[in-house]
Write a protein that holds these residues in place. Sequence first.
Motif, short mmCIF file in Angstrom:
data_model
loop_
_atom_site.label_atom_id
_atom_site.label_comp_id
_atom_site.label_asym_id
_atom_site.label_seq_id
_atom_site.Cartn_x
_atom_site.Cartn_y
_atom_site.Cartn_z
N THR A 289 0.83 -1.21 0.00
CA THR A 289 0.00 0.00 0.00
C THR A 289 0.87 1.25 0.00
OG1 THR A 289 -1.73 -1.16 1.21
CG2 THR A 289 -1.80 1.25 1.22
N VAL A 290 0.53 2.18 -0.87
CA VAL A 290 1.27 3.43 -0.95
C VAL A 290 0.82 4.34 0.19
CG1 VAL A 290 1.71 5.50 -2.33
CG2 VAL A 290 1.53 3.27 -3.45
N GLU A 291 1.73 4.65 1.08
CA GLU A 291 1.41 5.50 2.22
C GLU A 291 1.99 6.90 2.08
OE1 GLU A 291 2.71 3.43 5.66
OE2 GLU A 291 1.15 1.88 5.54
N ASP A 292 3.19 6.99 1.53
CA ASP A 292 3.85 8.28 1.34
C ASP A 292 3.78 8.68 -0.12
OD1 ASP A 292 4.58 8.40 4.04
OD2 ASP A 292 6.36 7.18 3.66
N THR A 293 3.00 9.69 -0.40
CA THR A 293 2.86 10.17 -1.78
C THR A 293 3.40 11.59 -1.88
OG1 THR A 293 0.64 11.05 -1.40
CG2 THR A 293 0.82 8.76 -2.14
N GLU A 294 3.56 12.05 -3.11
CA GLU A 294 4.00 13.41 -3.37
C GLU A 294 3.32 13.89 -4.64
OE1 GLU A 294 8.07 13.74 -4.74
OE2 GLU A 294 8.15 11.56 -5.08
N PRO A 295 3.16 15.20 -4.82
CA PRO A 295 2.60 15.70 -6.07
C PRO A 295 3.55 15.41 -7.23
CG PRO A 295 2.51 17.37 -4.33
CD PRO A 295 3.39 16.28 -3.84
N VAL A 296 3.06 14.69 -8.21
CA VAL A 296 3.89 14.29 -9.35
C VAL A 296 3.27 14.84 -10.63
CG1 VAL A 296 4.83 12.35 -10.65
CG2 VAL A 296 4.57 12.18 -8.17
N GLU A 297 4.09 15.48 -11.47
CA GLU A 297 3.61 15.99 -12.75
C GLU A 297 3.43 14.82 -13.71
OE1 GLU A 297 6.38 18.91 -14.03
OE2 GLU A 297 5.67 20.44 -12.62
N LEU A 298 2.20 14.57 -14.09
CA LEU A 298 1.88 13.37 -14.86
C LEU A 298 2.55 13.37 -16.23
CD1 LEU A 298 0.18 10.81 -14.63
CD2 LEU A 298 -1.72 12.04 -15.69
N ALA A 299 2.54 14.49 -16.92
CA ALA A 299 3.14 14.55 -18.26
C ALA A 299 4.64 14.30 -18.20
CB ALA A 299 2.85 15.91 -18.90
N ALA A 300 5.31 14.87 -17.20
CA ALA A 300 6.76 14.68 -17.07
C ALA A 300 7.11 13.23 -16.81
CB ALA A 300 7.29 15.58 -15.95
N VAL A 301 6.32 12.57 -15.95
CA VAL A 301 6.57 11.15 -15.66
C VAL A 301 6.34 10.31 -16.91
CG1 VAL A 301 5.72 9.17 -14.37
CG2 VAL A 301 6.11 11.33 -13.21
N ALA A 302 5.29 10.62 -17.66
CA ALA A 302 5.01 9.86 -18.88
C ALA A 302 6.16 9.96 -19.87
CB ALA A 302 3.71 10.36 -19.51
N ARG A 303 6.77 11.13 -20.03
CA ARG A 303 7.88 11.31 -20.97
C ARG A 303 9.15 10.66 -20.45
NH1 ARG A 303 5.39 16.63 -21.16
NH2 ARG A 303 4.32 16.88 -23.18
N GLU A 304 9.40 10.77 -19.13
CA GLU A 304 10.60 10.15 -18.56
C GLU A 304 10.54 8.63 -18.68
OE1 GLU A 304 12.94 9.81 -14.26
OE2 GLU A 304 11.49 11.42 -14.59
N ALA A 305 9.37 8.07 -18.44
CA ALA A 305 9.22 6.62 -18.57
C ALA A 305 9.47 6.17 -20.00
CB ALA A 305 7.82 6.21 -18.11
N TRP A 306 9.10 7.03 -20.96
CA TRP A 306 9.32 6.69 -22.37
C TRP A 306 10.81 6.55 -22.68
CZ3 TRP A 306 6.70 4.92 -26.32
CH2 TRP A 306 7.19 5.07 -27.60
N GLU A 307 11.62 7.42 -22.08
CA GLU A 307 13.06 7.34 -22.27
C GLU A 307 13.63 6.08 -21.64
OE1 GLU A 307 14.67 10.88 -20.67
OE2 GLU A 307 13.69 12.23 -22.10
N HIS A 308 13.09 5.70 -20.46
CA HIS A 308 13.59 4.50 -19.79
C HIS A 308 13.20 3.23 -20.55
CE1 HIS A 308 13.65 6.72 -15.64
NE2 HIS A 308 14.54 7.20 -16.50
N ALA A 309 12.00 3.23 -21.11
CA ALA A 309 11.50 2.00 -21.75
C ALA A 309 12.25 1.70 -23.04
CB ALA A 309 10.00 2.13 -22.01
N ALA A 310 12.69 2.75 -23.76
CA ALA A 310 13.44 2.57 -25.00
C ALA A 310 12.75 1.59 -25.95
CB ALA A 310 14.87 2.11 -24.69
N VAL A 311 11.48 1.88 -26.26
CA VAL A 311 10.69 1.01 -27.14
C VAL A 311 10.99 1.39 -28.60
CG1 VAL A 311 8.39 0.21 -27.72
CG2 VAL A 311 8.93 0.87 -25.37
N ASP A 312 11.49 0.42 -29.37
CA ASP A 312 11.83 0.68 -30.77
C ASP A 312 10.58 0.67 -31.64
OD1 ASP A 312 14.51 0.82 -30.13
OD2 ASP A 312 14.81 -1.35 -30.42
N GLY A 313 10.58 1.52 -32.67
CA GLY A 313 9.50 1.52 -33.65
C GLY A 313 8.20 2.10 -33.14
N CYS A 314 8.23 2.86 -32.03
CA CYS A 314 7.01 3.44 -31.47
C CYS A 314 7.19 4.95 -31.29
CB CYS A 314 6.68 2.81 -30.12
SG CYS A 314 6.28 1.05 -30.19
#
Length: 585
Positions: A428-453
């Motif tokens: 269960t997530v107990e400690d949260t913080e305000p997270v910018e959704l668009a920034a996380v979505a773009r950062e995850a894209w760099e980590h995933a390194a999905v080819d052809g997408c």
Amino acid sequence: MAYELTPVLIPFALAAVCVFLPWYVIDELSDERYRISLVVSMIALAAWALAELLRISATTIPAELLWHNLRFVGPAFSAVGYFVFAAVYTDHTAWVRRQRLWPLFVVPVLTIGVVWTAPDLVRATVAATDDGLFVMEFTPGVWYILHASYSYVLVAVGTWWIVSRFLEFQSNLFVRKQTAGVLLSAAIVMGANLAYNLDITTLDWTPVGGALWAIIFTIAVSEYRLFDLSPLAREVVVENMESGMLVATPDGEIVDVNHAAATMLDVTDDDLIGHQVDDVFVISRARIEELLAGESSSETVRVDGNGDRWHAITVSPISVPSDDDIGRVITFDDVTDRVERKQQLEAQKASLERQNERLDEFAGVVSHDLRNPLSTIDGWAEVAADAISGEAADLDDAETALAHIQRAHDRMDQMVDDLLMLARAGQTVEDTEPVELAAVAREAWEHAAVDGCELDVRVPDDTTVAADRNRLLRIFENLYRNAGDHNEPPVTIQVGLLGDAEADADSDGSGERTGFYLVDDGDGISAEQREEIFDHGYTTDSDGTGIGLSIVRDIVTAHGWDIEVTTGRGGGARFEISGVDLVTA
């Protein structure tokens, strides 16, 4: 002729009958002591009315003296009856115990004896008169004054007790109505008697006043059920209870509360009296009736308007001999701490069960999923060894074997990474913080390194969500990889907000759900597969681990969100994560 009939006798004749009207409702009274005091008062008033009737009709002094003596039964005993009634009603029950009750009758009994044996003590002088309805006039004697004073003291004390009760519970509408009815009845009788003893009137209208009292009392009990819910020993027991108490009618209207109830609910008595029980507690009237009818009469409920507090309520019926259903007593105690401890234990139990499930999943991965790439490595290692051990080394075979070994190694590395994430994804997530959704979505894209997408983020940059940032990253990474692994390139992946009609072609614009979505324009997921894709180990890719979407589900659940997979308008897979509190500046 010793007696003469006149019209003035009619009210006294009617009074002699009407004073017995309370007999009709005597079974309605919940306390036997009420009944005894009522019977004494009725008999005394009836004797008073008859004696006064015959005294008025007498035409000789001896006849009037006879009935004047007998009339003393009325004032002598009716005052005692009123005193006993007041003592019981106001919970001064020490005065009606045997050692104190019988002495109350000493003066009335002596009065009956004195009027026959020493009449001069009752009537100092007696003289004939032809003025008015009587044939004699008298001046009160010593005992007459003593007896009258004693009766007035009893009535004054009883009335004071009732007035004190009225003042003490004047905020309680139910008790106020009860007390006002008793005081009105007593005032009518006392007013008539004072008018006679102060020579305001030559006739003693007290028994007629007693008849009016009987009528008011009977109507109050039979029509308005005045004493159905009379709170006996209220000051001693109810007001000192640590538990809260509500008294309600069968229709659920609250008519009485104790101090603990108002304190516990942080309200005043007026905030409760007159309201319905289901206005106070989150429980229906039908459920209250079920508790009365069932084996258990207790239940734990929340306070309406304050969901943080829990109370254990117990419902009991109120009845009198003539009616089995006149109300409900609801007692309750604050059990918030107990409920919270129970919830914590249940949460810990659920957490342990989830940990056990993950341990089983670990065992499955270690024993089966990791065994496959290890077997692959063993097999290609032998091929590589054979390729380079002979006199003519086959470098092509060795290179092919090493490539297969590398792929197996990468798969094992991905499995270990997934296992580590799976170990904490469901916590269960107990400690949260305000997270910018668009920034996380773009950062995850760099980590995933999905080819052809290609990624298309349609989330405003200032939109934030309360979340565990690292685990939110993993949601996007796994969903990106899932889209890349199960579709032929090129694939466009779009991220947006649910209910955003301008950015989301699949939105109905209702805005009923809050959250975000991820949709691709690939081949989509069939309805049959949607039921299984979040199960641990399920995959349609021979190189897949079957853990990625299981991790996504666990992280979403740990945040208290919901996830659903559908088909996008373009036919691709659409993942919708809802129940998310989004904030846009």
